[in-house]
Design an enzyme around this catalytic site. Structure first.
Site, PDB file in Angstrom:
ATOM      1  N   SER A 255      -2.959  11.344   6.634  1.00  0.00           N
ATOM      2  CA  SER A 255      -4.374  11.140   6.941  1.00  0.00           C
ATOM      3  C   SER A 255      -4.648   9.668   7.164  1.00  0.00           C
ATOM      4  O   SER A 255      -3.979   8.814   6.585  1.00  0.00           O
ATOM      5  CB  SER A 255      -5.221  11.624   5.766  1.00  0.00           C
ATOM      6  OG  SER A 255      -4.926  10.815   4.645  1.00  0.00           O
ATOM      7  N   LYS A 256      -5.632   9.422   7.987  1.00  0.00           N
ATOM      8  CA  LYS A 256      -5.882   8.025   8.340  1.00  0.00           C
ATOM      9  C   LYS A 256      -6.430   7.211   7.184  1.00  0.00           C
ATOM     10  O   LYS A 256      -6.430   5.994   7.232  1.00  0.00           O
ATOM     11  CB  LYS A 256      -6.767   7.916   9.579  1.00  0.00           C
ATOM     12  CG  LYS A 256      -8.066   8.638   9.525  1.00  0.00           C
ATOM     13  CD  LYS A 256      -8.713   8.579  10.905  1.00  0.00           C
ATOM     14  CE  LYS A 256      -9.863   9.551  10.971  1.00  0.00           C
ATOM     15  NZ  LYS A 256     -10.321   9.804  12.308  1.00  0.00           N
ATOM     16  N   ARG A 257      -6.877   7.881   6.152  1.00  0.00           N
ATOM     17  CA  ARG A 257      -7.331   7.130   4.982  1.00  0.00           C
ATOM     18  C   ARG A 257      -6.164   6.444   4.278  1.00  0.00           C
ATOM     19  O   ARG A 257      -6.318   5.442   3.623  1.00  0.00           O
ATOM     20  CB  ARG A 257      -8.004   8.079   3.989  1.00  0.00           C
ATOM     21  CG  ARG A 257      -9.509   8.034   4.059  1.00  0.00           C
ATOM     22  CD  ARG A 257     -10.106   8.861   2.962  1.00  0.00           C
ATOM     23  NE  ARG A 257     -10.071   8.153   1.699  1.00  0.00           N
ATOM     24  CZ  ARG A 257      -9.950   8.740   0.505  1.00  0.00           C
ATOM     25  NH1 ARG A 257      -9.834  10.041   0.439  1.00  0.00           N
ATOM     26  NH2 ARG A 257      -9.936   8.037  -0.589  1.00  0.00           N
TER      27      ARG A 257
END
Ligand code: GLU
Length: 497
Positions: A255-257
């Protein structure tokens, strides 16, 4: 299509940044096709009209080109089974849906959003499995036609068996059993006349002669519906191979987080396309000789789908960096590296964009180095104590950065003028004067309190790098817990909807 020819495809939805997961799937499809003298098709799945954008489609094509994964057929190069953009194939889907309706394999569903809401609430209250109760299956064909003629809004659902089970054969997962009772009467045509993924995907894979569907594991659960559709149409299904999902270090889905996921970011951060491909190739697969550094050609020659391992491959950025460094050390002379640097960013074009921003801030030419370093870097050193916004705590500032990231993700045009409007809006919402509001952004993005003008600089830095640095600043401020993030999401919707 010649008999026995391998035909595979990658079918991205153009709804955001070009994702490394798309590159991963494209790579395995490409390598499999090349190793067998087959064809690699690029299809754009843009049936979600609200979320699909032309910019995203262009970015995906451009990123795959940069990586060096050319396709034989696709929306830009055409081919014998076009169009290759689903939004241009509406007529084809409608005909197929009509065929299913006629044969009694599908039915119009007139249930309103309210009715479906009540149905779900009731199911929840009774502790039943959520799913469509198939009420409209009993609407007689004639009445259904009449209601459709009188322009009553409807969707079309496929009939899924209510009992028994389905057996899926997957090259990697082997035999997978699924009870039909757990599968819903899937919507195949939406009320706007556009098909859903499931229908369009099956119709296109068949009409485009796809022999092997190689895609992410998240679609394995959809295969029963797809097999049913193949059966209803009287078609032979392709072979399925569901690749393991890329994971963050904590094993959650990439995930981009937790990791930059945009291919643009890796390009901007100075990675070589061949190193990124090599790294993605290592995700679940090994060269027979165990060598970790291999070329795309070697992968094409050696890839056997059966050899892919299902253990969730971790997208380990340190490893990627290590691999990229090996490419720099082992494959480049000084002269060749010089050329790569020029191609990357040390060039007239890039300097030409920065000179006007630095012009009024240089006292001597030698100020250039420190003033512009942030444009030629991946991460910049930031002192967390410099990340301050007047009247806000560190936690609040982290939240503001997060909301800024969401806002930037929605921004279609990442240019100075739009950025300025966006920041004015943000400053107003958070009741901070623009000048004070922007202070910590200078620090997060350049590592320094004084830099070239913020919005111009962000434009040069680009959306991906800007968001990555803001994410890193959030970490430096102590991060955002999952619970806090959900709260922020609610606040965000309340503030900006
Ligand atoms: N459009 C789907 C996606 O982006 C494609 C899935 C598939 O390959 O069938 O994930």
């Amino acid at each position: 299509m010649s008999e026995g020819e391998v035909r595979v495809r990658v079918a991205p939805s153009p709804t955001g940044d070009p994702h490394v997961g798309t590159a991963y799937q494209a790579l395995f499809n490409y390598a499999f096709a090349r190793g067998r003298g087959g064809k690699f098709v690029l299809r754009i799945e843009d049936t979600d009209r609200a979320r699909s954008t032309k910019q995203s489609e262009e970015a995906i094509l451009e990123s795959l080109r940069w990586l060096g994964l050319p396709w034989d057929e696709g929306p830009d190069v055409g081919g014998p089974h076009g169009p290759y953009r689903q939004s241009e194939r509406s007529e084809i889907y409608r005909e197929h849906v009509n065929g299913l309706l006629k044969a009694g394999h599908a039915y119009r569903c007139f249930c309103t959003v309210e009715r479906l809401g009540e149905m779900r609430a009731e199911q929840r209250a009774k502790g039943e499995m959520l799913g469509y109760d198939r009420l409209c299956r009993s609407v007689a064909a004639q009445e259904s036609q009449k209601r459709a003629n009188s322009r009553e809004s409807f969707v079309v659902r496929m009939k899924v068996p209510v009992e028994g089970h389905c057996v899926i054969h997957d090259i990697l997962h082997g035999e997978v059993h699924k009870d039909w009772a757990s599968v819903d009467d899937q919507i195949i045509l939406k009320s706007d006349g556009f098909p859903t993924y499931h229908l369009a995907n099956v119709v296109d894979d068949h009409l485009m002669g796809i022999t092997h569907v190689i895609r992410g594991e998240e679609w394995l659960n959809s295969v029963p519906k797809h097999l049913k559709l193949y059966e209803y149409f009287g078609w032979t299904p392709p072979l399925f191979c569901h690749l393991p999902l890329l994971r963050n270090e904590d094993k959650s889905k990439l995930s981009k987080r937790k990791n930059p996921t945009s291919i643009h970011y890796y390009r901007r951060a100075g990675y070589f396309p061949q190193a990124l491909l090599n790294f993605l190739g290592m995700m679940g697969w090994l060269m027979p000789n165990g060598e970790e550094k291999f070329t795309l050609e070697e992968m094409c020659e050696n890839l056997k789908l059966e050899d892919i391992s299902l253990g969730g491959p971790v997208f380990d950025r340190q490893k990627l960096k290590w691999l990229n460094a090996r490419y720099i050390r082992e494959d480049y002379t000084d002269e060749a590296l010089h050329e790569e640097l020029e191609r990357w960013a040390i060039n007239r074009e890039m300097n030409g964009r920065i000179v006007p921003l630095a012009h009024m801030r240089l006292q001597t030419l030698a100020d250039w180095g420190y003033l512009t370093a942030a444009f030629f870097a991946d991460e910049v050193p930031v002192n967390p104590e410099d990340l301050l916004m007047k009247g806000k705590t560190a936690e609040e500032l982290a939240g503001i950065f997060q909301m800024t990231i969401w806002k930037l993700e929605e921004l279609q045009d990442f240019s100075k003028g739009f950025l300025e409007i966006l920041f004015q809006e943000l400053a107003e919402k958070f009741e901070v004067k623009l000048k004070q509001f922007t202070m910590p952004y200078y620090v997060a993005l350049s590592g320094r309190k004084a830099w070239t003008p913020l919005f111009d600089s962000m434009e040069v830095l680009g959306s991906d790098m800007t968001r990555m640095r803001l994410r890193r600043a959030i970490d430096l401020l102590g991060g955002i817990s999952g619970k806090k993030l959900r709260k922020l999401e609610n606040e965000y919707s309340a503030m900006f909807d």
